[in-house]
Design a protein around this motif. Sequence first.
Motif, mmCIF file in Angstrom:
data_model
loop_
_atom_site.group_PDB
_atom_site.id
_atom_site.type_symbol
_atom_site.label_atom_id
_atom_site.label_comp_id
_atom_site.label_asym_id
_atom_site.label_seq_id
_atom_site.Cartn_x
_atom_site.Cartn_y
_atom_site.Cartn_z
ATOM 1 N N TYR A 243 0.914 -1.297 0.094
ATOM 2 C CA TYR A 243 -0.045 -0.130 -0.003
ATOM 3 C C TYR A 243 0.870 1.155 -0.101
ATOM 4 N N LEU A 244 2.119 1.230 0.928
ATOM 5 C CA LEU A 244 2.708 2.462 0.918
ATOM 6 C C LEU A 244 3.386 2.789 -0.528
ATOM 7 N N GLN A 245 4.067 1.600 -0.974
ATOM 8 C CA GLN A 245 4.704 1.671 -2.235
ATOM 9 C C GLN A 245 3.722 2.228 -3.390
ATOM 10 N N SER A 246 2.191 1.908 -3.168
ATOM 11 C CA SER A 246 1.319 2.342 -4.310
ATOM 12 C C SER A 246 1.484 3.629 -4.009
ATOM 13 N N ILE A 247 1.190 4.221 -3.035
ATOM 14 C CA ILE A 247 1.131 5.954 -2.612
ATOM 15 C C ILE A 247 2.107 6.773 -3.045
ATOM 16 N N LEU A 248 3.408 5.868 -2.964
ATOM 17 C CA LEU A 248 4.483 6.471 -3.409
ATOM 18 C C LEU A 248 4.676 6.638 -5.052
ATOM 19 N N LEU A 250 2.083 6.668 -7.096
ATOM 20 C CA LEU A 250 1.066 7.761 -7.448
ATOM 21 C C LEU A 250 1.856 9.109 -7.540
ATOM 22 N N LEU A 251 2.286 9.192 -6.249
ATOM 23 C CA LEU A 251 2.934 10.749 -6.023
ATOM 24 C C LEU A 251 4.094 10.948 -6.942
ATOM 25 N N ARG A 252 4.776 9.795 -7.830
ATOM 26 C CA ARG A 252 5.702 10.280 -8.716
ATOM 27 C C ARG A 252 5.220 10.181 -9.905
ATOM 28 N N ALA A 254 3.516 12.030 -12.916
ATOM 29 C CA ALA A 254 3.414 13.330 -12.853
ATOM 30 C C ALA A 254 2.088 13.996 -13.532
ATOM 31 N N SER A 255 1.546 12.936 -14.554
ATOM 32 C CA SER A 255 0.231 13.215 -15.003
ATOM 33 C C SER A 255 -0.881 13.065 -14.177
ATOM 34 N N PHE A 256 -0.509 12.342 -13.071
ATOM 35 C CA PHE A 256 -1.526 11.815 -11.967
ATOM 36 C C PHE A 256 -1.706 13.303 -10.873
ATOM 37 N N LEU A 257 -0.395 13.719 -10.582
ATOM 38 C CA LEU A 257 -0.212 14.781 -9.733
ATOM 39 C C LEU A 257 -1.105 16.108 -10.355
ATOM 40 N N LEU A 258 -0.829 16.393 -11.725
ATOM 41 C CA LEU A 258 -1.728 17.405 -12.273
ATOM 42 C C LEU A 258 -2.982 17.220 -12.271
ATOM 43 N N LEU A 259 -3.453 15.769 -12.578
ATOM 44 C CA LEU A 259 -4.856 15.581 -12.397
ATOM 45 C C LEU A 259 -5.300 16.008 -10.947
ATOM 46 N N MET A 260 -4.588 15.450 -10.176
ATOM 47 C CA MET A 260 -5.174 15.704 -8.689
ATOM 48 C C MET A 260 -5.320 17.060 -8.403
ATOM 49 N N VAL A 261 -4.336 18.076 -8.795
ATOM 50 C CA VAL A 261 -4.595 19.444 -8.400
ATOM 51 C C VAL A 261 -5.704 20.094 -9.265
ATOM 52 N N THR A 262 -5.942 19.617 -10.657
ATOM 53 C CA THR A 262 -6.987 20.108 -11.509
ATOM 54 C C THR A 262 -8.382 19.459 -10.847
ATOM 55 N N TYR A 263 -8.342 18.505 -10.361
ATOM 56 C CA TYR A 263 -9.524 17.883 -9.936
ATOM 57 C C TYR A 263 -10.101 18.527 -8.781
ATOM 58 N N GLU A 374 -7.312 5.387 -15.380
ATOM 59 C CA GLU A 374 -6.705 5.147 -16.435
ATOM 60 C C GLU A 374 -5.156 5.476 -16.346
ATOM 61 N N LEU A 375 -4.874 6.390 -15.776
ATOM 62 C CA LEU A 375 -3.381 6.931 -15.621
ATOM 63 C C LEU A 375 -2.483 6.226 -14.503
ATOM 64 N N THR A 376 -3.196 5.450 -13.666
ATOM 65 C CA THR A 376 -2.738 5.006 -12.421
ATOM 66 C C THR A 376 -2.635 3.415 -12.508
ATOM 67 N N TYR A 377 -3.357 2.785 -13.305
ATOM 68 C CA TYR A 377 -3.548 1.243 -13.430
ATOM 69 C C TYR A 377 -1.958 0.863 -13.246
ATOM 70 N N PRO A 378 -1.809 -0.358 -12.616
ATOM 71 C CA PRO A 378 -2.810 -1.138 -11.671
ATOM 72 C C PRO A 378 -2.984 -0.958 -10.449
ATOM 73 N N GLU A 379 -2.640 0.335 -10.018
ATOM 74 C CA GLU A 379 -2.983 0.747 -8.600
ATOM 75 C C GLU A 379 -4.208 0.649 -8.179
ATOM 76 N N SER A 380 -4.598 0.657 -6.741
ATOM 77 C CA SER A 380 -5.853 0.552 -6.456
ATOM 78 C C SER A 380 -6.795 1.680 -6.816
ATOM 79 N N GLU A 381 -8.010 1.429 -7.041
ATOM 80 C CA GLU A 381 -8.772 2.737 -7.810
ATOM 81 C C GLU A 381 -9.278 3.503 -6.326
#
Length: 483
Positions: A243-248, A250-252, A254-263, A374-381
């Motif tokens: 779980y911890l590695q999954s979060i790390l 995700l935080l690395r 870049a596309s997901f981080l941009l989506l997280m801020v814009t969302y 889509e951007l983070t597969y196969p990480e947990s939804e």
Amino acid sequence: MVQQEPAGAPGLAAAAAAAATAEVRLSRHRWAVVLLFSGYSLCNAFQWIQYGSISNVFMHFYGVSAFAIDWLSMIYMLTYIPLLFPVAWLLDKRGLRLIALVGSALNALGAWVKLGSLKPHLFPITVLGQAICSLAQVFILGMPSHIASVWFGSHEVSTACSIAVFGNQLGVAVGFLVPPVLVPNVEDEEKLAYNISIMFFMTAGVTTALFILVVIVFKEKPPHPPSRAQALIQSRPTEEYSYLQSILRLLRNASFLLLMVTYGLNAGCFYSLSTLLNRMVIHHYPGEEVNAGRIGLTIVLSGMVGALISGIWLDRTKTYKQTTLVIYIMSLVGMIVYTFTLSLGYLWVVFVTAGLLGFFMTGYLPLGFEFAVELTYPESEGTSSGLLNVSAQIFGIAFTIGQGQIMDRFGTKAGNLFLCSFLFLGTVMTAFIKADLRRQQANLDNEQTRLQGNNQITDYMTVVCNPNPIIPIPARSLAHTQR
């Protein structure tokens, strides 16, 4: 020299092989699951906005400030932030059913606690009830994309996610519509307490019935995986997932981080607008509490239509980046139009512009969930959705406080322009998101692997079953025979 496989490669290869040969089948029970989830999500969202939609009435009844009533909405946002990661971890370790049971149970408990706050001096009790409901929300907000992925096929996940989010949006809509009707602004304190009790009793009854249905109906997962991508996740050994590695990871991304801020920017604007809508409308149209609720209803219902259309569109085209950008641009346009028409003095104009704004702004919410998966597969939804919601809660608190203070000092137009500036920033940032659709690629790869395996089996069976196989003669041997 013999090359060694990287650590974990055999396990991943075995998981891919198992996913390629697994039986993929859709369960009829999936619709009962998603509709039941939408039901108790609706009740939780209703309890979030039931104070804000008639904030002036509750200010009068409890004798508190507008800011105190605003905090009954913002407590939902504040509670979510520290509890996201524990609940997301629980979702990954214990699954959907436990999360559904806890969420629906807290939802009902909070509704019953509020029934103990039917006196003006019992405002702390209603705060306690709302705090319990805010705990329930932590077990609800991150579920739509997870339910869609676990229960629905690759051609219907976006539509299913939209339906799951619909419940929350419809709850906001009902929260705008029903409280002004059930609790009109009257001076008689006893009459007001009676009207509030009717609303609280109805909410408690419905949430309790839904909890019972969750106990009976809600299942952990279908008997068979609904898609190749889900089959790959289910075939992965449990010890390989951290779980911890999954979060790390995700935080690395870049596309997901941009989506997280814009969302967060878009959803935060929606939260602020919903919380302060009653104050804005009453300021320009005194005595129109019922129409203020109807304007909120218009925003959410038009957003539900937008979400459904975008979900169907995505399932057919898979154009996540383009659709997200267009909807974000139109959200900005809708907010600008709403800002400059609110004070014109024509309620019908406000209804039209609010509907335009809601169609795009509220319609963006399920789209953001699916784009994140889509951007983070196969990480947990649940983890990706949870991070999006944390961003939304942070911006929601900041925007609600900031816009409220600006409205008090400079008026509603300045407060709405404050939101417009951040929607513009979100539009620019959305343009830089890279459309790396990993889940779609996984479905394609697994399907190709399955087809290749079937072709190899067919070729083998053709050779084995043919009693007189034709054995090709090498060219050199044929030439020797002719000589």
